[in-house]
Design a protein around this motif. Structure first.
Motif, mmCIF file in Angstrom:
data_model
loop_
_atom_site.group_PDB
_atom_site.id
_atom_site.type_symbol
_atom_site.label_atom_id
_atom_site.label_comp_id
_atom_site.label_asym_id
_atom_site.label_seq_id
_atom_site.Cartn_x
_atom_site.Cartn_y
_atom_site.Cartn_z
ATOM 1 N N MET B 1 -7.258 -26.540 -0.766
ATOM 2 C CA MET B 1 -6.040 -27.308 -0.775
ATOM 3 C C MET B 1 -5.856 -28.037 -2.084
ATOM 4 O O MET B 1 -4.817 -28.003 -2.697
ATOM 5 N N SER B 2 -6.913 -28.713 -2.589
ATOM 6 C CA SER B 2 -6.599 -29.680 -3.615
ATOM 7 C C SER B 2 -7.276 -29.419 -4.952
ATOM 8 O O SER B 2 -7.030 -30.139 -5.895
ATOM 9 N N THR B 118 -1.166 -32.202 14.760
ATOM 10 C CA THR B 118 -1.776 -32.626 13.497
ATOM 11 C C THR B 118 -2.635 -33.868 13.712
ATOM 12 O O THR B 118 -3.770 -33.951 13.231
ATOM 13 N N ALA B 122 -6.681 -34.368 13.207
ATOM 14 C CA ALA B 122 -7.233 -35.375 12.295
ATOM 15 C C ALA B 122 -8.151 -36.341 13.044
ATOM 16 O O ALA B 122 -9.214 -36.723 12.538
ATOM 17 N N LEU B 153 -5.940 -38.770 6.010
ATOM 18 C CA LEU B 153 -6.207 -37.338 5.856
ATOM 19 C C LEU B 153 -5.044 -36.480 6.335
ATOM 20 O O LEU B 153 -4.832 -35.375 5.839
ATOM 21 N N GLU B 156 -2.799 -34.736 4.029
ATOM 22 C CA GLU B 156 -3.456 -33.795 3.116
ATOM 23 C C GLU B 156 -3.325 -34.247 1.663
ATOM 24 O O GLU B 156 -2.664 -33.593 0.847
ATOM 25 N N ASP B 158 -3.870 -35.212 -2.294
ATOM 26 C CA ASP B 158 -4.580 -34.776 -3.489
ATOM 27 C C ASP B 158 -5.371 -35.939 -4.076
ATOM 28 O O ASP B 158 -6.311 -35.746 -4.823
ATOM 29 N N HIS B 188 -12.350 -31.436 2.517
ATOM 30 C CA HIS B 188 -10.977 -31.427 2.016
ATOM 31 C C HIS B 188 -10.888 -31.503 0.505
ATOM 32 O O HIS B 188 -9.882 -31.117 -0.080
ATOM 33 N N PRO B 190 -10.289 -33.893 -1.836
ATOM 34 C CA PRO B 190 -9.288 -34.574 -2.653
ATOM 35 C C PRO B 190 -10.004 -35.341 -3.762
ATOM 36 O O PRO B 190 -11.211 -35.559 -3.678
#
Lengths: 301, 257
Positions: B1-2, B118, B122, B153, B156, B158, B188, B190
């Protein structure tokens, strides 16, 4: 228990006798017995709910009995203070003729329509002044000044403006109910922790969503407190308004009873006002339970 | 993702030719509060996925940097570029008491069925799958802070900003939170900026530790210790001592707790 205590106390005195060796003199402490035991149990705490309920009724029942006795024994003229049985008879009379039922409907309708209009007005102005700087600047000053006017003092003015019919009565109730809910709505909205607002901004809420998802739900307890006060005020204003040329309602029953020197009916009418107040309070508790399920002091189920 | 370069979002009036492969790009950032210079020219670049800890005494500008990165405060001068997708965990949970836990987690989303999914996902990640419909007031301090983490979180991010998020937790809960944050970061990835007073916390969690003194960066070190980092490791103690010296704390033997 007492043995253990004694041992403890001995221990303490031993410590004292030994203490000088360490160079310090420690005093043996005075002990307090906090252990559970018969001497400490307050018997009343263990009373059954029924015993406690019966006890709550004790004083009212005694008062009624004394009241009845005072009248029956001729200590006070029944003309000045009719006995409780006479009040019951008055209720019976009012119900049989249907006067009481129609009076309650009329009076409740007055109080409720005033409360709905005044409450909505107060809520709308409170939200406007709480959420927008413009609303704050425009309305808060005047509202803070006007709330100092006792609404009952407006009666002569309203009679001149609106005459002696329903309009004047409802107008009086509106002015009495608008302020409590305005003040509490304003305070509730303004009192929200800025930290919550910051969190909302971080998670992308625009002004509309901040108001809908954070500010209003968080201010709701305060708004409902305002509504509770307004509901109380609506009854006070109702009683005052029904002194103006009432041709129906509880105030009318009171006026007629006053003219006919019927103290029993006057007392019955006062009791009806009190019962209306109780009913409103119970309704508000219901509303709070419905809308504030998240408050830990209100537990459902 | 990031780990891909995030969409950068300039927060300053003067755009500059900044390297776009960075998650955070600060250049000569200054902030003055009523005549007192709180930040006196901060230069800081953080690549995507890097975990940075900001250490310093109270009043050295740590929280000001974090507020500038979050967008809650603006710099008086300099270049500030941060990803659009960023979120914050504050020292307090800052949950809306009138909203259920799941609604708090997706407070910024449209609160519909997919949002609820979602939120549940989480909440499961932070070990609170059974508290989806609870009210915030029924949670313990540690649980509420985990909800705040789940909320951060769920967008999502960055860039994840942590403003002393463990400071008001008890010592045991704090250690569990460290593990949780480390795990979530592994998953994740970030970029993270953690503001803290706690030197050990910084060493346990961060790739890189920055020490602030009087509004300036006075130390910028990389933590080259393999994870999990044990406080009994001699290099842990050495780094700890170095950081404490930098912070002006009188030398003392490292605690082995």
């Amino acid at each position: 228990m007492t043995d253990a205590l004694a041992t403890l106390a001995e221990g303490a005195s031993v410590a004292r006798s030994r203490a000088p060796a360490g160079g310090r003199i420690s005093r043996s402490p005075q002990l307090q017995d906090l252990s559970p035991g018969e001497a400490r149990s307050t018997r009343w705490r263990q009373a059954s709910p029924w015993q406690r309920r019966a006890t709550r009724l004790l004083v009212p029942v005694l008062i009624l009995a004394a009241w009845q006795f005072v009248s029956e024994a001729g200590l006070v003229s029944t003309y000045v203070l009719p006995p409780p049985t006479a009040i019951l008879a008055a209720f019976h009379e009012l119900i049989v003729t249907g006067e009481l039922q129609s009076a309650i409907v009329t009076s409740s309708a007055r109080a409720l329509s005033g409360l709905v209009i005044g409450g909505s007005l107060g809520l709308a102005l409170g939200l406007f002044a709480g959420l927008w700087k413009l609303g704050d600047d425009v309305f808060d000053g005047p509202m803070q000044m006007l709330r100092m006017v006792p609404s009952i003092a407006l009666i002569p003015l309203f009679i001149v403006w609106f005459g002696i019919n329903e309009t004047a009565k409802i107008a009086l109730i509106i002015t009495a109910t608008a302020f409590p809910i305005y003040l509490n709505t304003y305070a509730g909205v303004r009192g929200i922790d800025n930290k919550l607002i910051e969190a909302g901004i971080i998670f992308g809420l625009d002004h509309k969503k901040l108001a809908r998802r954070i500010i209003l739900p968080t201010a709701l307890p305060s708004i409902l407190v305002g509504l509770r006060y307004s509901a109380g005020s609506s009854l006070l204003a109702l009683v005052a308004a029904e002194q103006i040329n009432a041709r129906s309602g509880i105030g009318y029953i009171l006026t007629i009873a006053n003219q006919n020197q019927r103290v029993d009916i006057i007392i019955a009418g006062i009791i009806v006002y009190a019962l209306l107040g109780l009913a409103l309070a119970a309704f508000m508790t219901f509303v709070e339970r419905l809308f504030l399920p998240w408050r830990t002091d209100i537990v459902l189920g | 993702m990031s780990s891909a370069s995030p969409a950068l979002h300039p927060l300053d009036p003067q755009p500059a030719g900044a390297p776009t492969d960075m998650a955070v790009h600060l250049r000569d950032v200054r902030r003055v509060f009523s005549g007192r210079e709180v930040l006196g020219g901060i230069d800081l670049s953080i690549p995507p996925g890097e975990f940075v800890a900001l250490l310093g005494h109270s009043g050295t500008g740590k929280t000001t940097i974090l507020r500038i990165l979050s967008g809650l405060d603006r710099a008086d001068a300099g270049t500030v570029q941060v990803p659009t997708a960023r979120s914050v965990v504050f020292q307090e949970p800052r949950l809306v008491p009138a909203k259920r836990v799941w609604q708090n987690v997706v407070i910024g989303h449209d609160q519909n069925r997919p949002a609820r999914e979602t939120a549940i996902a989480a909440l499961r990640e932070v070990g609170l799958g059974q508290h989806v419909d609870a009210w915030p007031k029924t949670l313990s301090g540690g649980e509420a802070q985990r909800v705040a983490l789940a909320r951060a979180l769920a967008v999502e991010p960055d860039l994840l900003l942590l403003d002393e998020p463990f400071a008001s937790l008890d010592a045991l809960t704090r250690m569990r939170m460290h593990d949780l944050v480390a795990q979530l970061w592994e998953r994740h990835h970030p970029a993270v900026v953690l503001v803290t007073h706690d030197v050990d916390e910084a060493i346990v969690l961060a790739d890189r530790i920055i020490v602030l003194n009087a509004g300036r960066i006075t130390l910028d070190v990389r933590v080259n210790l393999s994870k999990p980092r044990l406080r009994t490791d001699a290099r842990f103690g050495t780094l700890r001592q170095r950081l404490l010296d930098e912070l002006g704390v009188i030398s003392q033997p490292a605690r082995h707790d």
